[in-house]
Design a protein around this motif. Structure first.
Motif, PDB file in Angstrom:
ATOM      1  N   LEU A  82      41.898  40.032  33.255  1.00 49.96           N
ATOM      2  CA  LEU A  82      40.615  40.690  33.028  1.00 49.96           C
ATOM      3  C   LEU A  82      39.738  40.581  34.281  1.00 49.96           C
ATOM      4  CD1 LEU A  82      38.560  42.182  31.318  1.00 49.96           C
ATOM      5  CD2 LEU A  82      37.883  39.973  30.341  1.00 49.96           C
ATOM      6  N   GLY A  83      39.678  39.407  34.869  1.00 47.70           N
ATOM      7  CA  GLY A  83      38.897  39.223  36.092  1.00 47.70           C
ATOM      8  C   GLY A  83      39.396  40.098  37.223  1.00 47.70           C
ATOM      9  N   PHE A  84      40.716  40.195  37.366  1.00 51.11           N
ATOM     10  CA  PHE A  84      41.293  41.038  38.416  1.00 51.11           C
ATOM     11  C   PHE A  84      40.962  42.511  38.182  1.00 51.11           C
ATOM     12  CE2 PHE A  84      44.683  43.611  40.233  1.00 51.11           C
ATOM     13  CZ  PHE A  84      44.583  43.229  41.568  1.00 51.11           C
ATOM     14  N   ILE A  85      41.024  42.943  36.925  1.00 48.77           N
ATOM     15  CA  ILE A  85      40.696  44.331  36.599  1.00 48.77           C
ATOM     16  C   ILE A  85      39.237  44.614  36.942  1.00 48.77           C
ATOM     17  CG2 ILE A  85      40.295  45.905  34.649  1.00 48.77           C
ATOM     18  CD1 ILE A  85      42.957  44.893  33.485  1.00 48.77           C
ATOM     19  N   ILE A  86      38.357  43.690  36.614  1.00 53.87           N
ATOM     20  CA  ILE A  86      36.935  43.875  36.942  1.00 53.87           C
ATOM     21  C   ILE A  86      36.770  43.969  38.456  1.00 53.87           C
ATOM     22  CG2 ILE A  86      34.660  42.767  36.908  1.00 53.87           C
ATOM     23  CD1 ILE A  86      35.501  41.639  34.107  1.00 53.87           C
ATOM     24  N   PHE A  87      37.426  43.072  39.197  1.00 54.17           N
ATOM     25  CA  PHE A  87      37.347  43.106  40.654  1.00 54.17           C
ATOM     26  C   PHE A  87      37.869  44.430  41.198  1.00 54.17           C
ATOM     27  CE2 PHE A  87      39.738  42.720  44.613  1.00 54.17           C
ATOM     28  CZ  PHE A  87      38.697  42.433  45.492  1.00 54.17           C
ATOM     29  N   ALA A  88      39.044  44.838  40.750  1.00 55.62           N
ATOM     30  CA  ALA A  88      39.664  46.066  41.267  1.00 55.62           C
ATOM     31  C   ALA A  88      38.829  47.297  40.928  1.00 55.62           C
ATOM     32  CB  ALA A  88      41.074  46.218  40.707  1.00 55.62           C
ATOM     33  N   THR A  89      38.167  47.279  39.784  1.00 58.11           N
ATOM     34  CA  THR A  89      37.384  48.427  39.354  1.00 58.11           C
ATOM     35  C   THR A  89      36.045  48.518  40.076  1.00 58.11           C
ATOM     36  OG1 THR A  89      38.401  48.309  37.162  1.00 58.11           O
ATOM     37  CG2 THR A  89      36.373  49.588  37.345  1.00 58.11           C
ATOM     38  N   MET A  90      35.435  47.377  40.335  1.00 56.17           N
ATOM     39  CA  MET A  90      34.080  47.380  40.876  1.00 56.17           C
ATOM     40  C   MET A  90      34.009  47.158  42.387  1.00 56.17           C
ATOM     41  SD  MET A  90      32.486  48.220  38.249  1.00 56.17           S
ATOM     42  CE  MET A  90      30.875  48.222  39.008  1.00 56.17           C
ATOM     43  N   SER A  91      35.098  46.765  43.009  1.00 57.97           N
ATOM     44  CA  SER A  91      35.074  46.516  44.449  1.00 57.97           C
ATOM     45  C   SER A  91      35.025  47.839  45.219  1.00 57.97           C
ATOM     46  CB  SER A  91      36.305  45.712  44.862  1.00 57.97           C
ATOM     47  OG  SER A  91      37.478  46.455  44.636  1.00 57.97           O
TER      48      SER A  91
END
Length: 113
Positions: free
Chosen positions: A14-23
């Motif tokens: 979940l954290g990685f998805i948030i990073f990949a989506t918002m970076s």
């Protein structure tokens, strides 16, 4: 111990998805087709959360819906990203598919035991 690792993996994904989506776009990891990446990432997310919290299937589905929708909306607040309904649909479809496959596997394994 195994369940704790699955829980940790679910939250890390979940954290990685948030990073990949918002970076910024330049920092976004990519392997090829963005649609397939979205579907598989959320499929893994749904699978891991159902494995981590097997009694909460509907909550996992809700989590997938909320996370996918919220992240697509939040992309409109960044200067170089943009959310699309089609992207949210790919994410939701992947998450629901992953969660459903994991739940089906749980039910089949329970029936055999």
């Amino acid at each position: 111990m195994f369940r704790k690792l699955i829980i940790l993996a679910a939250w890390c994904v979940l954290g990685f998805i948030i990073f990949a989506t918002m970076s910024p776009v330049g920092m976004r990891p990519g392997t090829g087709s963005a649609g397939i990446e979205r579907f598989l990432a959320y499929g893994l997310l749904g699978t891991l959360f159902v494995m981590a919290y097997p009694q909460h299937f509907l909550r996992v589905i809700t989590l997938v819906l909320v996370v996918a929708s919220a992240l697509e909306l939040l992309q409109h607040l960044t200067p170089d990203r943009h959310g699309h309904i089609a992207d949210a649909g790919e994410k939701i479809a992947g998450g629901v598919a992953g969660a459903s496959i994991a739940r089906l596997a749980q039910l089949l394994l329970r029936a055999e035991a």
